[in-house]
Design an enzyme around this catalytic site. Sequence first.
Site, mmCIF file in Angstrom:
data_model
loop_
_atom_site.group_PDB
_atom_site.id
_atom_site.type_symbol
_atom_site.label_atom_id
_atom_site.label_comp_id
_atom_site.label_asym_id
_atom_site.label_seq_id
_atom_site.Cartn_x
_atom_site.Cartn_y
_atom_site.Cartn_z
ATOM 1 N N ARG A 243 35.224 -21.261 31.405
ATOM 2 C CA ARG A 243 33.953 -22.992 31.292
ATOM 3 C C ARG A 243 35.473 -24.230 31.191
ATOM 4 O O ARG A 243 35.927 -23.780 30.176
ATOM 5 C CB ARG A 243 33.223 -23.196 30.003
ATOM 6 C CG ARG A 243 32.009 -22.475 30.245
ATOM 7 C CD ARG A 243 30.942 -22.484 31.617
ATOM 8 N NE ARG A 243 29.980 -22.189 31.528
ATOM 9 C CZ ARG A 243 29.503 -21.114 31.553
ATOM 10 N NH1 ARG A 243 30.647 -20.385 32.534
ATOM 11 N NH2 ARG A 243 28.861 -19.919 32.320
ATOM 12 N N GLU A 272 31.501 -30.550 37.324
ATOM 13 C CA GLU A 272 31.345 -29.499 38.889
ATOM 14 C C GLU A 272 30.066 -30.471 39.631
ATOM 15 O O GLU A 272 29.199 -30.085 38.532
ATOM 16 C CB GLU A 272 31.118 -28.414 38.004
ATOM 17 C CG GLU A 272 32.389 -27.241 37.123
ATOM 18 C CD GLU A 272 31.983 -26.441 37.038
ATOM 19 O OE1 GLU A 272 31.092 -25.843 37.122
ATOM 20 O OE2 GLU A 272 33.175 -25.502 36.571
ATOM 21 N N HIS A 291 33.600 -22.427 40.706
ATOM 22 C CA HIS A 291 32.675 -21.786 40.491
ATOM 23 C C HIS A 291 32.319 -20.759 40.742
ATOM 24 O O HIS A 291 30.937 -20.474 41.059
ATOM 25 C CB HIS A 291 31.593 -22.756 38.809
ATOM 26 C CG HIS A 291 31.282 -21.801 38.281
ATOM 27 N ND1 HIS A 291 31.155 -23.281 36.862
ATOM 28 C CD2 HIS A 291 31.220 -20.892 37.529
ATOM 29 C CE1 HIS A 291 30.538 -21.818 35.907
ATOM 30 N NE2 HIS A 291 30.646 -20.757 36.608
HETATM 31 P P1 NAP Z 1 31.947 -12.043 25.327
HETATM 32 O O1 NAP Z 1 31.683 -10.994 26.163
HETATM 33 O O2 NAP Z 1 30.953 -12.538 24.540
HETATM 34 O O3 NAP Z 1 33.116 -12.524 24.967
HETATM 35 C C1 NAP Z 1 33.837 -12.868 24.829
HETATM 36 C C2 NAP Z 1 34.743 -12.814 23.941
HETATM 37 O O4 NAP Z 1 35.341 -14.503 23.382
HETATM 38 C C3 NAP Z 1 34.556 -12.637 22.642
HETATM 39 O O5 NAP Z 1 35.278 -11.529 22.233
HETATM 40 C C4 NAP Z 1 34.190 -13.387 21.288
HETATM 41 O O6 NAP Z 1 34.353 -13.207 20.107
HETATM 42 C C5 NAP Z 1 35.390 -14.615 21.703
HETATM 43 N N1 NAP Z 1 35.103 -15.562 21.247
HETATM 44 C C6 NAP Z 1 33.920 -15.827 20.865
HETATM 45 N N2 NAP Z 1 34.407 -17.501 20.079
HETATM 46 C C7 NAP Z 1 36.115 -17.403 20.353
HETATM 47 C C8 NAP Z 1 36.797 -18.058 19.643
HETATM 48 N N3 NAP Z 1 36.940 -19.199 19.269
HETATM 49 N N4 NAP Z 1 38.225 -17.825 20.180
HETATM 50 C C9 NAP Z 1 38.672 -17.090 20.431
HETATM 51 N N5 NAP Z 1 37.421 -15.534 21.334
HETATM 52 C C10 NAP Z 1 36.405 -16.178 21.563
HETATM 53 O O7 NAP Z 1 31.415 -12.856 27.255
HETATM 54 P P2 NAP Z 1 32.285 -12.235 28.628
HETATM 55 O O8 NAP Z 1 30.411 -11.166 28.869
HETATM 56 O O9 NAP Z 1 33.007 -11.012 29.248
HETATM 57 O O10 NAP Z 1 32.522 -13.873 28.934
HETATM 58 C C11 NAP Z 1 32.766 -14.563 28.675
HETATM 59 C C12 NAP Z 1 32.411 -16.504 29.051
HETATM 60 O O11 NAP Z 1 32.668 -16.171 30.530
HETATM 61 C C13 NAP Z 1 30.589 -16.334 29.229
HETATM 62 O O12 NAP Z 1 30.303 -17.283 28.050
HETATM 63 C C14 NAP Z 1 31.242 -17.643 30.936
HETATM 64 O O13 NAP Z 1 31.069 -18.605 30.060
HETATM 65 C C15 NAP Z 1 32.259 -17.367 31.051
HETATM 66 N N6 NAP Z 1 32.221 -16.955 33.007
HETATM 67 C C16 NAP Z 1 32.651 -17.415 33.656
HETATM 68 C C17 NAP Z 1 32.083 -17.163 35.202
HETATM 69 C C18 NAP Z 1 32.537 -17.671 35.604
HETATM 70 O O14 NAP Z 1 31.424 -17.772 37.297
HETATM 71 N N7 NAP Z 1 33.929 -18.229 36.466
HETATM 72 C C19 NAP Z 1 31.274 -16.051 35.468
HETATM 73 C C20 NAP Z 1 30.739 -15.910 34.398
HETATM 74 C C21 NAP Z 1 31.399 -15.282 32.947
HETATM 75 P P3 NAP Z 1 32.150 -12.745 19.461
HETATM 76 O O15 NAP Z 1 32.022 -12.056 20.215
HETATM 77 O O16 NAP Z 1 32.760 -11.944 17.749
HETATM 78 O O17 NAP Z 1 32.025 -14.364 19.480
#
Ligand code: NAP
Length: 337
Positions: A243, A272, A291
Amino acid sequence: MAKPRVFVTRELPGDALKRVGEYYDVVVWDKYQAPSYEKLLEEAKRSDALVTLLTDRVDCNLIESSPRLRIIAQYAVGYDNIDIGCATRHGVYVTNTPGVLTEATADLTWALILAAARRIVEADRFVRSGEWYKTGTGWHPTMMLGIEVNGKTLGIIGMGRIGRAVARRAKGFNMRILYYDVRRLSEDEEKELGAEYAPLERLLAESDIVTIHTPLTPETEGLMNRERIRMMKKGAILVNTARGRIVDLDALVEALKEGHLAAAALDVFPQEPLPPDHPITKLDNVVLTPHIGSATWETRTKMADLVADNLIAFYKGEVPPTLVNKEVVKVRKPGFS
Ligand code: NAP
């Protein structure tokens, strides 16, 4: 009983909405641009369910003004546009689309890593603009030199689904992998991914490429501020497909201009769409995409299918498969009865 009304804030690919139509009265906002906040508010007031995108602000005012609203099915894995605490308090279920977009987003991240390291976009411009032709030589030992990825250190901030998928791909490049997360992986998981946990400061100091995969939360907003960008290795590359508000864009522009960082690649921005006159657009050593992390036909269709699965399960009185606010079940049972 009349079908519950669902307002869908944009047309979705595939036939998922047809499936939803068997249970709901589906109203789709068919314009390319997002509905205004006022329009969304007006529609939410008349709806039992919403399908939202990350561009739709679903704040507490909207939730409190919509007494019929029971479920918000977000068409994204991130849900920082929704006031989750408020939804839970009011018994409104919130679902997202995790998992189905992991591989596509990891692919895009790797496309950006390679594009930034090997100056792909700049090189493409060099050919098209006639600059290559003007040099009068087809090949030169120092033309368009980039950074080798093979064997380098990759720092992954946020080792969740996407972070791990990025790590798996890094194996093919013989990389050393450091990761930082609020939660450590198990020893087995670390071994399988070949990843070593490092506190953020060490990760930043030792990584040649840093890639961000945390959600946007109050803790991660501005995580990559001026000070932390300065902690990165000189000549390193920063990639952000998480993000926009996680990175201080002005500080990043400074670090790139001064040559502290070799390059950056960004799929997400604090605002955005990114205004075309933003200083970051003037830099050659930056790759910018609008994005598109999850933007493949396959993934966007699967996301729509998961939205449909969530809405239909809820309609049937079942807990939706990818419920975000799990505590909401204590406030209200799923379903419309
Ligand atoms: P996820 O499986 O929840 O992975 C996020 C990881 O970050 C989790 O292990 C989480 O730990 C950790 N985290 C949370 N707060 C943190 C902090 N303060 N410091 C360090 N690590 C932290 O989510 P995902 O499916 O991988 O997706 C991640 C993010 O990518 C989404 O939230 C979204 O914003 C972004 N995204 C962007 C696109 C795009 O189009 N560019 C597409 C998809 C996703 P916990 O589980 O313990 O909270």
